[in-house]
Design a protein around this motif. Structure first.
Motif, PDB file in Angstrom:
ATOM      1  N   MET A   1      35.579  53.194 128.703  1.00  0.00           N
ATOM      2  CA  MET A   1      35.516  53.449 130.126  1.00  0.00           C
ATOM      3  C   MET A   1      36.598  52.631 130.838  1.00  0.00           C
ATOM      4  SD  MET A   1      32.354  52.846 132.764  1.00  0.00           S
ATOM      5  CE  MET A   1      31.363  54.103 131.979  1.00  0.00           C
ATOM      6  N   PRO A   2      37.363  53.243 131.774  1.00  0.00           N
ATOM      7  CA  PRO A   2      38.349  52.471 132.520  1.00  0.00           C
ATOM      8  C   PRO A   2      37.698  51.316 133.260  1.00  0.00           C
ATOM      9  CG  PRO A   2      38.640  54.829 132.872  1.00  0.00           C
ATOM     10  CD  PRO A   2      37.356  54.671 132.138  1.00  0.00           C
ATOM     11  N   ALA A   3      38.436  50.202 133.394  1.00  0.00           N
ATOM     12  CA  ALA A   3      37.870  48.998 133.997  1.00  0.00           C
ATOM     13  C   ALA A   3      37.326  49.253 135.387  1.00  0.00           C
ATOM     14  CB  ALA A   3      38.926  47.901 134.019  1.00  0.00           C
ATOM     15  N   LYS A   4      38.011  50.062 136.170  1.00  0.00           N
ATOM     16  CA  LYS A   4      37.586  50.290 137.550  1.00  0.00           C
ATOM     17  C   LYS A   4      36.278  51.061 137.631  1.00  0.00           C
ATOM     18  CE  LYS A   4      40.367  54.508 138.116  1.00  0.00           C
ATOM     19  NZ  LYS A   4      41.437  55.144 138.916  1.00  0.00           N
ATOM     20  N   SER A   5      35.897  51.746 136.519  1.00  0.00           N
ATOM     21  CA  SER A   5      34.667  52.533 136.511  1.00  0.00           C
ATOM     22  C   SER A   5      33.475  51.770 135.959  1.00  0.00           C
ATOM     23  CB  SER A   5      34.876  53.811 135.673  1.00  0.00           C
ATOM     24  OG  SER A   5      35.942  54.586 136.178  1.00  0.00           O
ATOM     25  N   ARG A   6      33.702  50.572 135.434  1.00  0.00           N
ATOM     26  CA  ARG A   6      32.608  49.823 134.830  1.00  0.00           C
ATOM     27  C   ARG A   6      31.766  49.153 135.909  1.00  0.00           C
ATOM     28  NH1 ARG A   6      36.833  46.738 131.073  1.00  0.00           N
ATOM     29  NH2 ARG A   6      37.453  48.471 129.724  1.00  0.00           N
ATOM     30  N   PRO A   7      30.470  49.024 135.652  1.00  0.00           N
ATOM     31  CA  PRO A   7      29.592  48.312 136.588  1.00  0.00           C
ATOM     32  C   PRO A   7      29.939  46.821 136.621  1.00  0.00           C
ATOM     33  CG  PRO A   7      28.320  49.559 134.966  1.00  0.00           C
ATOM     34  CD  PRO A   7      29.730  49.571 134.506  1.00  0.00           C
ATOM     35  N   PRO A   8      29.473  46.109 137.655  1.00  0.00           N
ATOM     36  CA  PRO A   8      29.719  44.665 137.740  1.00  0.00           C
ATOM     37  C   PRO A   8      28.800  43.902 136.792  1.00  0.00           C
ATOM     38  CG  PRO A   8      28.391  45.369 139.593  1.00  0.00           C
ATOM     39  CD  PRO A   8      28.773  46.627 138.843  1.00  0.00           C
ATOM     40  N   VAL A   9      29.049  44.057 135.510  1.00  0.00           N
ATOM     41  CA  VAL A   9      28.236  43.449 134.454  1.00  0.00           C
ATOM     42  C   VAL A   9      29.143  42.609 133.556  1.00  0.00           C
ATOM     43  CG1 VAL A   9      26.830  43.890 132.404  1.00  0.00           C
ATOM     44  CG2 VAL A   9      26.510  45.275 134.458  1.00  0.00           C
ATOM     45  N   SER A  10      28.716  41.406 133.238  1.00  0.00           N
ATOM     46  CA  SER A  10      29.393  40.569 132.255  1.00  0.00           C
ATOM     47  C   SER A  10      28.555  40.548 130.982  1.00  0.00           C
ATOM     48  CB  SER A  10      29.550  39.133 132.761  1.00  0.00           C
ATOM     49  OG  SER A  10      30.397  39.072 133.889  1.00  0.00           O
ATOM     50  N   ALA A  11      29.163  40.895 129.867  1.00  0.00           N
ATOM     51  CA  ALA A  11      28.496  40.749 128.569  1.00  0.00           C
ATOM     52  C   ALA A  11      28.932  39.425 127.956  1.00  0.00           C
ATOM     53  CB  ALA A  11      28.866  41.898 127.649  1.00  0.00           C
ATOM     54  N   TYR A  12      27.992  38.750 127.302  1.00  0.00           N
ATOM     55  CA  TYR A  12      28.360  37.508 126.634  1.00  0.00           C
ATOM     56  C   TYR A  12      27.821  37.495 125.207  1.00  0.00           C
ATOM     57  CZ  TYR A  12      23.646  35.622 127.685  1.00  0.00           C
ATOM     58  OH  TYR A  12      22.284  35.409 127.772  1.00  0.00           O
ATOM     59  N   ILE A  13      28.571  36.793 124.335  1.00  0.00           N
ATOM     60  CA  ILE A  13      28.268  36.760 122.911  1.00  0.00           C
ATOM     61  C   ILE A  13      28.522  35.348 122.398  1.00  0.00           C
ATOM     62  CG2 ILE A  13      28.764  37.796 120.648  1.00  0.00           C
ATOM     63  CD1 ILE A  13      30.243  40.054 122.259  1.00  0.00           C
ATOM     64  N   ARG A  14      27.602  34.821 121.611  1.00  0.00           N
ATOM     65  CA  ARG A  14      27.804  33.536 120.949  1.00  0.00           C
ATOM     66  C   ARG A  14      28.287  33.802 119.523  1.00  0.00           C
ATOM     67  NH1 ARG A  14      21.802  31.779 121.141  1.00  0.00           N
ATOM     68  NH2 ARG A  14      21.724  33.997 120.641  1.00  0.00           N
ATOM     69  N   THR A  15      29.283  33.035 119.082  1.00  0.00           N
ATOM     70  CA  THR A  15      29.842  33.301 117.758  1.00  0.00           C
ATOM     71  C   THR A  15      30.088  32.026 116.966  1.00  0.00           C
ATOM     72  OG1 THR A  15      32.105  33.301 118.643  1.00  0.00           O
ATOM     73  CG2 THR A  15      30.993  35.436 118.462  1.00  0.00           C
ATOM     74  N   LEU A  16      29.988  32.178 115.660  1.00  0.00           N
ATOM     75  CA  LEU A  16      30.460  31.213 114.674  1.00  0.00           C
ATOM     76  C   LEU A  16      30.723  31.997 113.393  1.00  0.00           C
ATOM     77  CD1 LEU A  16      31.136  28.442 113.550  1.00  0.00           C
ATOM     78  CD2 LEU A  16      28.705  28.123 113.028  1.00  0.00           C
ATOM     79  N   ASN A  17      31.999  32.216 113.116  1.00  0.00           N
ATOM     80  CA  ASN A  17      32.411  32.965 111.918  1.00  0.00           C
ATOM     81  C   ASN A  17      31.742  34.337 111.862  1.00  0.00           C
ATOM     82  OD1 ASN A  17      34.093  30.872 111.057  1.00  0.00           O
ATOM     83  ND2 ASN A  17      32.455  29.890 109.896  1.00  0.00           N
ATOM     84  N   GLU A  18      32.050  35.162 112.860  1.00  0.00           N
ATOM     85  CA  GLU A  18      31.461  36.496 112.985  1.00  0.00           C
ATOM     86  C   GLU A  18      32.523  37.589 112.867  1.00  0.00           C
ATOM     87  OE1 GLU A  18      28.412  37.159 113.034  1.00  0.00           O
ATOM     88  OE2 GLU A  18      27.344  35.357 113.715  1.00  0.00           O
ATOM     89  N   ALA A  19      33.504  37.360 111.993  1.00  0.00           N
ATOM     90  CA  ALA A  19      34.597  38.324 111.871  1.00  0.00           C
ATOM     91  C   ALA A  19      34.123  39.697 111.409  1.00  0.00           C
ATOM     92  CB  ALA A  19      35.654  37.789 110.897  1.00  0.00           C
ATOM     93  N   ARG A  20      32.997  39.749 110.727  1.00  0.00           N
ATOM     94  CA  ARG A  20      32.509  41.026 110.176  1.00  0.00           C
ATOM     95  C   ARG A  20      32.428  42.123 111.229  1.00  0.00           C
ATOM     96  NH1 ARG A  20      27.121  43.459 109.172  1.00  0.00           N
ATOM     97  NH2 ARG A  20      26.165  41.741 110.348  1.00  0.00           N
ATOM     98  N   MET A  21      31.932  41.809 112.436  1.00  0.00           N
ATOM     99  CA  MET A  21      31.670  42.859 113.411  1.00  0.00           C
ATOM    100  C   MET A  21      32.160  42.562 114.822  1.00  0.00           C
ATOM    101  SD  MET A  21      27.939  44.487 112.576  1.00  0.00           S
ATOM    102  CE  MET A  21      28.281  45.671 113.876  1.00  0.00           C
ATOM    103  N   ILE A  22      32.687  41.375 115.067  1.00  0.00           N
ATOM    104  CA  ILE A  22      32.929  40.977 116.453  1.00  0.00           C
ATOM    105  C   ILE A  22      33.860  41.937 117.202  1.00  0.00           C
ATOM    106  CG2 ILE A  22      34.821  39.414 115.834  1.00  0.00           C
ATOM    107  CD1 ILE A  22      32.186  39.032 118.673  1.00  0.00           C
ATOM    108  N   GLY A  23      34.869  42.467 116.527  1.00  0.00           N
ATOM    109  CA  GLY A  23      35.757  43.409 117.190  1.00  0.00           C
ATOM    110  C   GLY A  23      35.018  44.652 117.661  1.00  0.00           C
ATOM    111  N   ASP A  24      34.190  45.221 116.792  1.00  0.00           N
ATOM    112  CA  ASP A  24      33.417  46.413 117.147  1.00  0.00           C
ATOM    113  C   ASP A  24      32.415  46.103 118.259  1.00  0.00           C
ATOM    114  OD1 ASP A  24      34.731  47.917 115.236  1.00  0.00           O
ATOM    115  OD2 ASP A  24      33.210  47.577 113.694  1.00  0.00           O
ATOM    116  N   VAL A  25      31.797  44.927 118.198  1.00  0.00           N
ATOM    117  CA  VAL A  25      30.810  44.557 119.220  1.00  0.00           C
ATOM    118  C   VAL A  25      31.473  44.437 120.585  1.00  0.00           C
ATOM    119  CG1 VAL A  25      29.234  42.738 119.974  1.00  0.00           C
ATOM    120  CG2 VAL A  25      29.260  43.442 117.586  1.00  0.00           C
TER     121      VAL A  25
END
Length: 268
Positions: A1-25
């Motif tokens: 979705m284009p940035a201007k169309s996204r709702p005012p929501v921040s997603a947050y993620i905690r990581t430690l050696n999560e290369a397996r899926m972090i890009g997809d997430v």
């Protein structure tokens, strides 16, 4: 979705050696979130680079504990509306569209939304209609915050606050196989046995002796893991063992202390 169309929501993620899926997430979260904030605690496997390349803003901070780390993430977000994700949780296009629809006419009608987790096992199809875990991952931080706790990171619903419900689940790629799953259960049982309020030794002894079949029945029957066939039986058994192991480790903790907990500790 284009940035201007996204709702005012921040997603947050905690990581430690999560290369397996972090890009997809991160990429999946950006279907609906205006930004994705990653709080990393020392990854050495390329997690940071993968998250940044996928579009996340990464903040490096030492690990303070489950709830404390979420507090750091909440404070780092640009928006008050937050989407709490783990590094193995995927926002499907259907869920992204559902959340976007909540903001179509302005602020959503509720301040907290129930967001179910659907297990995506390493073998077989996603468990979309059984074994679901209840979470509240879409919320307004002006109403509620993650608990400032080392082990616990799920907030309690404030009195008088109505909770909305999202129909589409988050897809949870929780583990790659039985070995990794047992490793996670072992680590989690250690953290919680040490950080949660200490129970009395007689109470813990009783749970050690008779608790396992009840833990199994909760998963297999109440949460309907039986729908998962042989693998559902195996996962229910492993989950029950992980919960039982927490009792054993807390009993060991009580023995090390050489005393029963105070009444204040027991009441917490």
């Amino acid at each position: 979705m284009p940035a201007k169309s996204r709702p005012p929501v921040s997603a947050y993620i905690r990581t430690l050696n999560e290369a397996r899926m972090i890009g997809d997430v991160v990429r999946a979260a950006l279907q609906v979130a205006d930004e994705v904030v990653v709080i990393d605690s020392g990854s050495t496997d390329g997690t940071i680079e993968l998250a940044q390349n996928a579009g996340a803003r990464v903040i490096d901070h030492e690990w303070l504990g489950n709830g404390h780390q979420k507090r750091l993430a909440e404070d780092a977000c640009a928006h008050d509306w937050l989407l709490d994700l783990d590094a193995d949780e995927i926002v499907s296009p259907e869920l992204a569209a559902e959340i976007t629809g909540l903001f179509a006419g302005g602020a959503p009608p509720h301040k907290i939304y129930r967001t179910m987790l659907a297990l995506v096992p390493p073998v077989g199809k996603p468990w979309r209609d059984f074994g679901l875990q209840v979470r509240h991952k879409l919320y307004d931080r002006r109403i509620v915050r993650a608990p400032a706790h080392k082990a616990w990171d799920q907030f309690e619903i404030p009195d008088g606050v109505a909770v909305g419900r999202l129909k589409e689940p988050i897809l949870h790629h929780a583990f790659t196989g039985a070995a990794q799953f047992m490793g996670k259960l072992n680590r989690n049982s250690t953290v919680r046995a040490e950080a949660l309020p200490l129970k009395s030794r007689p109470y813990l002894a009783l749970r050690i002796v008779v608790g396992f079949p009840f833990y199994f029945a909760k998963k297999y029957l109440l949460q309907r893991y039986f729908r998962g066939g042989v693998y559902g039986f195996a996962l229910a058994s492993m989950s029950a063992y992980g919960r039982w192991l927490r009792d054993v480790k807390m009993w060991e903790r009580a023995r090390r202390l050489g005393r029963a907990p105070s009444q204040k500790e027991a009441d917490q």
